[in-house]
Design an enzyme around this catalytic site. Structure first.
Site, PDB file in Angstrom:
ATOM      1  N   THR A 259       4.658   7.588  -0.996  1.00 45.80           N
ATOM      2  CA  THR A 259       4.897   7.128   0.367  1.00 45.80           C
ATOM      3  C   THR A 259       4.618   5.636   0.402  1.00 45.80           C
ATOM      4  O   THR A 259       3.833   5.128  -0.396  1.00 45.80           O
ATOM      5  CB  THR A 259       4.003   7.861   1.376  1.00 45.80           C
ATOM      6  OG1 THR A 259       2.617   7.581   1.074  1.00 45.80           O
ATOM      7  CG2 THR A 259       4.235   9.364   1.331  1.00 45.80           C
TER       8      THR A 259
ATOM      9  N   ASN B  35       0.839   1.537  -6.275  1.00 47.36           N
ATOM     10  CA  ASN B  35       0.061   1.429  -5.053  1.00 47.36           C
ATOM     11  C   ASN B  35      -0.831   0.206  -5.163  1.00 47.36           C
ATOM     12  O   ASN B  35      -1.884   0.255  -5.808  1.00 47.36           O
ATOM     13  CB  ASN B  35      -0.789   2.690  -4.846  1.00 47.36           C
ATOM     14  CG  ASN B  35      -1.809   2.514  -3.730  1.00 47.36           C
ATOM     15  OD1 ASN B  35      -1.586   1.764  -2.781  1.00 47.36           O
ATOM     16  ND2 ASN B  35      -2.949   3.182  -3.851  1.00 47.36           N
TER      17      ASN B  35
ATOM     18  N   MET C 168       0.844  -1.188   0.000  1.00 47.19           N
ATOM     19  CA  MET C 168       0.000   0.000   0.000  1.00 47.19           C
ATOM     20  C   MET C 168       0.878   1.236   0.000  1.00 47.19           C
ATOM     21  O   MET C 168       1.866   1.296   0.728  1.00 47.19           O
ATOM     22  CB  MET C 168      -0.909   0.003   1.230  1.00 47.19           C
ATOM     23  CG  MET C 168      -1.659   1.317   1.443  1.00 47.19           C
ATOM     24  SD  MET C 168      -2.790   1.698   0.107  1.00 47.19           S
ATOM     25  CE  MET C 168      -4.032   0.471   0.405  1.00 47.19           C
ATOM     26  N   CYS C 169       0.501   2.199  -0.799  1.00 41.56           N
ATOM     27  CA  CYS C 169       1.280   3.433  -0.884  1.00 41.56           C
ATOM     28  C   CYS C 169       0.346   4.616  -1.103  1.00 41.56           C
ATOM     29  O   CYS C 169      -0.826   4.455  -1.428  1.00 41.56           O
ATOM     30  CB  CYS C 169       2.282   3.368  -2.042  1.00 41.56           C
ATOM     31  SG  CYS C 169       3.455   2.004  -1.915  1.00 41.56           S
ATOM     32  N   GLY C 170       0.916   5.797  -0.919  1.00 52.70           N
ATOM     33  CA  GLY C 170       0.252   7.021  -1.332  1.00 52.70           C
ATOM     34  C   GLY C 170       1.027   7.579  -2.500  1.00 52.70           C
ATOM     35  O   GLY C 170       2.259   7.650  -2.469  1.00 52.70           O
TER      36      GLY C 170
END
Length: 562
Positions: free
Chosen positions: A54, A80, A1-3
């Site tokens: 992120t 993501n 999971m990322c931003g």
């Protein structure tokens, strides 16, 4: 999971401190940025591409720093999601790095084949994802969401400032953000940009996930089975579809719950998996199967949310007798069902350290977080969106009191904050297996032809579900939600299975005592030893947790938020 956040602008773009914090909430393990120039001395205008990522590290044995950069070509990938399989093969190690390696190989093709080779990399991914990829040699920006829309990606186009932006979440002060549709792969040809003229969003080229001339081809995954029964054949525990569903769920759960790395800054043995747990059929069957897969010493948190709803509390107090105080949290429908199903899990899963995490949300706390939740779910902005998001948001935060196995609701409750960064959801089972009231209604009016049409309508819009909204609400706490029922292979099997082998409305309530809606899943619950769970009725999350209609019973779910 990322931003992820990518901006194309005439001058270098800086994200606001508020947006940076929201992105870091989604990915607390790493923050990175890259910049590329588009155009040059022979172009009337040069543009700047600013990439921000992120990272929430959940794959592989290290933190894969993003944005991911292909060192030879200078291409950039913001990834993501979770690639469980690529090209039909399981992915070992970090999936984002694996995708970049495949993109590098695709880029080596001759120009005539290179375009399709790169698109085929993304088409071959099974799993939830959103991405932005800058193909530097061809000066193309390629982006999209998986075919079921399980990860969030938004866009905005500001003609005044000459900026196009893509992001996992919207900036609170900007009302122009919209969802990127989960209907294909989008390409913006940067080589064709004119001076101060970034194309409007509708001018992007869209490429289908998978083209097919077959009728009723659903979500680029499979063809819906519209066949009708030639005779009245009852669905029983011995029916092949029951055993097939069990195997499909185990295959779906295996990559989603095994091999999750230990969260940074936590001690060994911390819980890694939690369940969004209403006590209903879908989530409890998943919890029971997770028990079969996880090592015996791994704990599982069952997160159950209940809200102080002033309107309901007033009614309960009015109906109360005597001076005994009312525990309105324990009176919530999902809390009652949750504790019953927790007891059944304890019985059929001896030795498993389940924590029933009771999350009680006072009305004052709901109000205190209203602005934050409203901002996260944007551009969704109805009362129903908010009531659903409240339940998911506070469940993902995971702060409550824990009942361990063998302790009852009257035992001392220990304050507990879940350390799990992977959340499991039972979403999708109702659409695939006929769990909504409208499915029973369609059958009662038109028999199996009506039921088939209603199921086809539901599965056909799986990619239109508000999963981007849900992703934004829960990821705010550095958590990733995974949907075992929405695994591509399970979905393909479900839509290719005849309706009467999933929901046996032609036989009403049979000798097993379970209703026809989602009967295949109810029969599996019986096989797993959970008779009470097999009989549980469907209940929407906003009503089970009592987030719906907090101020007035006359508010409609479609009412826009003020």
């Amino acid at each position: 999971m990322c931003g992820i956040h990518v901006a194309l602008s005439a001058i270098p773009h800086a994200i606001s401190p508020q947006l940076k914090q929201c992105l870091c909430n989604r990915g607390p393990d790493y923050f990175g940025q890259e910049e590329r120039r588009v155009g040059g001395i022979n172009s009337p205008q040069s543009w700047t591409l600013t990439f921000t990522s992120t990272v929430l590290a959940l794959r592989g044995d290290h933190i894969a720093k993003q944005p991911l950069v292909e060192s030879t070509s200078g291409s950039v990938l913001c990834w993501n999601g979770e690639a469980w399989r690529v090209g039909g093969h399981p992915v070992d190690g970090n999936d984002g790095e694996g995708i970049l390696t495949l993109l590098k190989k695709a880029s080596a093709f001759a120009p005539a084949a290179r375009h399709d080779a790169i698109l085929d990399v993304f088409r071959s991914v099974e799993g939830p994802f959103a991405f932005v990829y800058y193909d530097k040699p061809a000066e193309r920006l390629i982006f999209g969401r998986d075919r079921l829309g399980r990860r969030s990606l938004l866009f905005t186009h500001d003609e005044a400032s000459g900026t196009l932006a893509l992001c996992s979440i919207a900036e609170a002060s900007d009302p122009s953000w919209k969802e990127v549709e989960a209907d294909g792969i989008y390409i913006l040809n940067l080589a064709q940009l004119q001076q101060h003229a970034i194309p409007a969003t509708h001018e992007r080229a869209k490429h289908e996930w998978l083209s097919s001339d077959q009728a009723d081809f659903i979500s680029s995954i499979g063809t819906f089975n519209k066949s009708l029964p030639s005779a009245n054949s009852a669905l029983t525990a011995l029916s092949p579809s029951v055993g097939m569903l069990k195997q499909q769920l185990l295959d779906s759960l295996r990559p989603r719950v095994l091999g999750i790395p230990q969260p940074p800054s936590t001690s060994a043995g911390e819980t890694r998996v939690a369940m969004l747990f209403s006590g209903g059929l879908d989530c409890t069957v998943l919890a029971r199967l997770v028990h079969d897969l996880l090592e015996p010493d791994q704990a599982v948190d069952l997160i159950n949310v209940a809200f102080e709803n002033p309107r309901v509390v007033a009614q309960l107090e009015k109906e109360a007798k005597g001076d005994e105080p009312i525990d309105f949290y324990e009176a919530c429908p999902d809390r009652i069902t949750g504790r019953k199903s927790f007891a059944e899990l304890e019985r059929v899963c001896p030795g498993r350290a389940f924590c029933f995490l009771a999350v009680n949300v006072p009305y004052s706390e709901t109000l205190a977080h209203r602005r934050q939740v409203t901002s996260l779910i944007y551009p969704h902005n109805t009362e129903m969106d908010l009531s659903i998001a409240y339940a998911l948001y506070f469940a993902a935060r995971g702060q409550g009191s824990c009942s361990s196995p063998s302790s009852g609701r009257d035992s001392p409750q220990e304050p507990h904050t879940s350390s799990a960064r992977v959340l499991l959801s039972g979403l999708g089972a109702d659409e695939l297996f006929g769990g909504y009231v409208r499915h029973a209604t369609a059958f009662s009016r038109q028999g199996y032809p009506g039921l088939v049409d209603e199921l086809l309508l539901d599965v056909g819009r799986l990619g239109k579900r508000n999963l981007g909204r849900d992703d934004r609400a829960m990821s705010h706490w550095g958590k990733e939600v995974r949907f075992p029922f929405l695994d591509e292979r399970l979905v393909r099997w479900a839509i290719e299975t005849p309706a009467w082998e999933k929901c046996d409305f032609g036989n009403g309530e049979d000798v097993t005592g379970v209703e026809a809606g989602k009967r295949v899943l109810r029969l599996l619950a019986l096989e797993l030893g959970m008779r009470g769970v097999a009989k549980e009725k469907k209940r929407a999350i906003q009503f089970g947790s009592r987030t719906a209609k907090m101020e007035s019973g006359r508010v409609k779910g479609t009412t826009l938020l003020s």
